[in-house]
Design a protein around this motif. Sequence first.
Motif, PDB file in Angstrom:
ATOM      1  N   THR A  20       0.839  -1.205   0.000  1.00 48.44           N
ATOM      2  CA  THR A  20       0.000   0.000   0.000  1.00 48.44           C
ATOM      3  C   THR A  20       0.870   1.250   0.000  1.00 48.44           C
ATOM      4  O   THR A  20       0.624   2.186  -0.767  1.00 48.44           O
ATOM      5  CB  THR A  20      -0.939   0.000   1.216  1.00 48.44           C
ATOM      6  OG1 THR A  20      -1.718  -1.201   1.208  1.00 48.44           O
ATOM      7  CG2 THR A  20      -1.869   1.197   1.196  1.00 48.44           C
ATOM      8  N   TYR A  21       1.900   1.273   0.849  1.00 46.63           N
ATOM      9  CA  TYR A  21       2.818   2.415   0.905  1.00 46.63           C
ATOM     10  C   TYR A  21       3.466   2.651  -0.457  1.00 46.63           C
ATOM     11  O   TYR A  21       3.513   3.777  -0.958  1.00 46.63           O
ATOM     12  CB  TYR A  21       3.892   2.169   1.971  1.00 46.63           C
ATOM     13  CG  TYR A  21       4.937   3.255   2.057  1.00 46.63           C
ATOM     14  CD1 TYR A  21       4.734   4.367   2.870  1.00 46.63           C
ATOM     15  CD2 TYR A  21       6.125   3.186   1.327  1.00 46.63           C
ATOM     16  CE1 TYR A  21       5.687   5.371   2.956  1.00 46.63           C
ATOM     17  CE2 TYR A  21       7.080   4.178   1.409  1.00 46.63           C
ATOM     18  CZ  TYR A  21       6.862   5.272   2.222  1.00 46.63           C
ATOM     19  OH  TYR A  21       7.801   6.269   2.289  1.00 46.63           O
ATOM     20  N   SER A  23       2.402   1.676  -3.371  1.00 46.58           N
ATOM     21  CA  SER A  23       1.386   2.083  -4.350  1.00 46.58           C
ATOM     22  C   SER A  23       1.049   3.563  -4.215  1.00 46.58           C
ATOM     23  O   SER A  23       0.866   4.258  -5.209  1.00 46.58           O
ATOM     24  CB  SER A  23       0.121   1.245  -4.182  1.00 46.58           C
ATOM     25  OG  SER A  23       0.379  -0.108  -4.456  1.00 46.58           O
ATOM     26  N   VAL A  36      -5.359   2.377  -4.864  1.00 45.79           N
ATOM     27  CA  VAL A  36      -5.330   3.147  -3.618  1.00 45.79           C
ATOM     28  C   VAL A  36      -4.974   4.593  -3.921  1.00 45.79           C
ATOM     29  O   VAL A  36      -4.123   4.868  -4.759  1.00 45.79           O
ATOM     30  CB  VAL A  36      -4.348   2.552  -2.586  1.00 45.79           C
ATOM     31  CG1 VAL A  36      -4.849   1.226  -2.066  1.00 45.79           C
ATOM     32  CG2 VAL A  36      -2.966   2.397  -3.151  1.00 45.79           C
ATOM     33  N   CYS A  53      -5.501   7.314   3.387  1.00 48.69           N
ATOM     34  CA  CYS A  53      -5.837   6.954   2.017  1.00 48.69           C
ATOM     35  C   CYS A  53      -7.276   6.449   1.999  1.00 48.69           C
ATOM     36  O   CYS A  53      -7.826   6.051   3.022  1.00 48.69           O
ATOM     37  CB  CYS A  53      -4.863   5.939   1.431  1.00 48.69           C
ATOM     38  SG  CYS A  53      -4.662   4.431   2.326  1.00 48.69           S
ATOM     39  N   ASN A  55     -10.598   4.157   0.995  1.00 48.10           N
ATOM     40  CA  ASN A  55     -10.945   2.759   0.768  1.00 48.10           C
ATOM     41  C   ASN A  55     -11.473   2.620  -0.639  1.00 48.10           C
ATOM     42  O   ASN A  55     -12.226   3.462  -1.120  1.00 48.10           O
ATOM     43  CB  ASN A  55     -11.992   2.291   1.771  1.00 48.10           C
ATOM     44  CG  ASN A  55     -11.414   2.141   3.158  1.00 48.10           C
ATOM     45  OD1 ASN A  55     -10.208   2.069   3.326  1.00 48.10           O
ATOM     46  ND2 ASN A  55     -12.274   2.096   4.150  1.00 48.10           N
ATOM     47  N   PHE A  68      -7.372  -6.201  -1.998  1.00 42.84           N
ATOM     48  CA  PHE A  68      -6.276  -5.282  -1.700  1.00 42.84           C
ATOM     49  C   PHE A  68      -6.758  -3.839  -1.626  1.00 42.84           C
ATOM     50  O   PHE A  68      -6.351  -3.093  -0.732  1.00 42.84           O
ATOM     51  CB  PHE A  68      -5.176  -5.409  -2.765  1.00 42.84           C
ATOM     52  CG  PHE A  68      -4.148  -4.316  -2.700  1.00 42.84           C
ATOM     53  CD1 PHE A  68      -3.266  -4.246  -1.638  1.00 42.84           C
ATOM     54  CD2 PHE A  68      -4.072  -3.344  -3.686  1.00 42.84           C
ATOM     55  CE1 PHE A  68      -2.321  -3.237  -1.553  1.00 42.84           C
ATOM     56  CE2 PHE A  68      -3.137  -2.343  -3.620  1.00 42.84           C
ATOM     57  CZ  PHE A  68      -2.257  -2.286  -2.551  1.00 42.84           C
ATOM     58  N   GLU A  69      -7.641  -3.449  -2.541  1.00 40.66           N
ATOM     59  CA  GLU A  69      -8.096  -2.058  -2.584  1.00 40.66           C
ATOM     60  C   GLU A  69      -8.926  -1.661  -1.366  1.00 40.66           C
ATOM     61  O   GLU A  69      -9.121  -0.478  -1.117  1.00 40.66           O
ATOM     62  CB  GLU A  69      -8.868  -1.793  -3.870  1.00 40.66           C
ATOM     63  CG  GLU A  69     -10.075  -2.690  -4.058  1.00 40.66           C
ATOM     64  CD  GLU A  69     -10.556  -2.698  -5.483  1.00 40.66           C
ATOM     65  OE1 GLU A  69     -10.759  -1.621  -6.048  1.00 40.66           O
ATOM     66  OE2 GLU A  69     -10.699  -3.793  -6.033  1.00 40.66           O
ATOM     67  N   GLY A  72      -5.905  -2.977   2.120  1.00 37.83           N
ATOM     68  CA  GLY A  72      -4.666  -2.188   2.156  1.00 37.83           C
ATOM     69  C   GLY A  72      -4.861  -0.819   2.802  1.00 37.83           C
ATOM     70  O   GLY A  72      -4.174  -0.493   3.773  1.00 37.83           O
ATOM     71  N   PRO A  73      -5.805  -0.010   2.306  1.00 40.91           N
ATOM     72  CA  PRO A  73      -6.040   1.293   2.931  1.00 40.91           C
ATOM     73  C   PRO A  73      -6.534   1.192   4.387  1.00 40.91           C
ATOM     74  O   PRO A  73      -6.165   2.007   5.222  1.00 40.91           O
ATOM     75  CB  PRO A  73      -7.113   1.930   2.049  1.00 40.91           C
ATOM     76  CG  PRO A  73      -6.918   1.291   0.726  1.00 40.91           C
ATOM     77  CD  PRO A  73      -6.506  -0.124   1.032  1.00 40.91           C
ATOM     78  N   PHE A  76      -3.455   0.491   6.385  1.00 39.62           N
ATOM     79  CA  PHE A  76      -2.578   1.664   6.324  1.00 39.62           C
ATOM     80  C   PHE A  76      -3.103   2.786   7.226  1.00 39.62           C
ATOM     81  O   PHE A  76      -2.335   3.432   7.924  1.00 39.62           O
ATOM     82  CB  PHE A  76      -2.470   2.152   4.881  1.00 39.62           C
ATOM     83  CG  PHE A  76      -1.428   3.202   4.674  1.00 39.62           C
ATOM     84  CD1 PHE A  76      -0.088   2.860   4.543  1.00 39.62           C
ATOM     85  CD2 PHE A  76      -1.765   4.538   4.602  1.00 39.62           C
ATOM     86  CE1 PHE A  76       0.890   3.823   4.349  1.00 39.62           C
ATOM     87  CE2 PHE A  76      -0.806   5.514   4.402  1.00 39.62           C
ATOM     88  CZ  PHE A  76       0.519   5.152   4.277  1.00 39.62           C
TER      89      PHE A  76
END
Length: 107
Positions: A20-21, A23, A36, A53, A55, A68-69, A72-73, A76
């Motif tokens: 995520t970072y 991306s 993201v 970030c 969602n 992931f989308e 991940g956020p 994060f």
Amino acid sequence: MCHHWLPIHQRINYKLALLTYKSLHGLTPAYLCELVQWYLPSRNLRSSLQILCTNGKSSRVLYKDRAFENLGPKLFNLLPLNVHSCPSTDIFKSHLKTYLSKWPFNL
């Protein structure tokens, strides 16, 4: 001999937060960077002071929470400001591993 390895679940969170970072900073292929985005409020809110970030909007209803989308956020945004505002990937990895090794709960 001490390896300082994270437990499996925290290792998964480590990899997910790192992806995520990367991306968010344009260090991954374009198709991942599109999933993201930084959160930019339309007006001045208290959340404007945080580095967050957004969602994603997963179209897969069955796996939406594990996509992931979305995950991940979510992960994060749970990280403290000193971890997810690191200026470089190496510093982020170091802070993230330290934080996750002390993290009392699983996502």
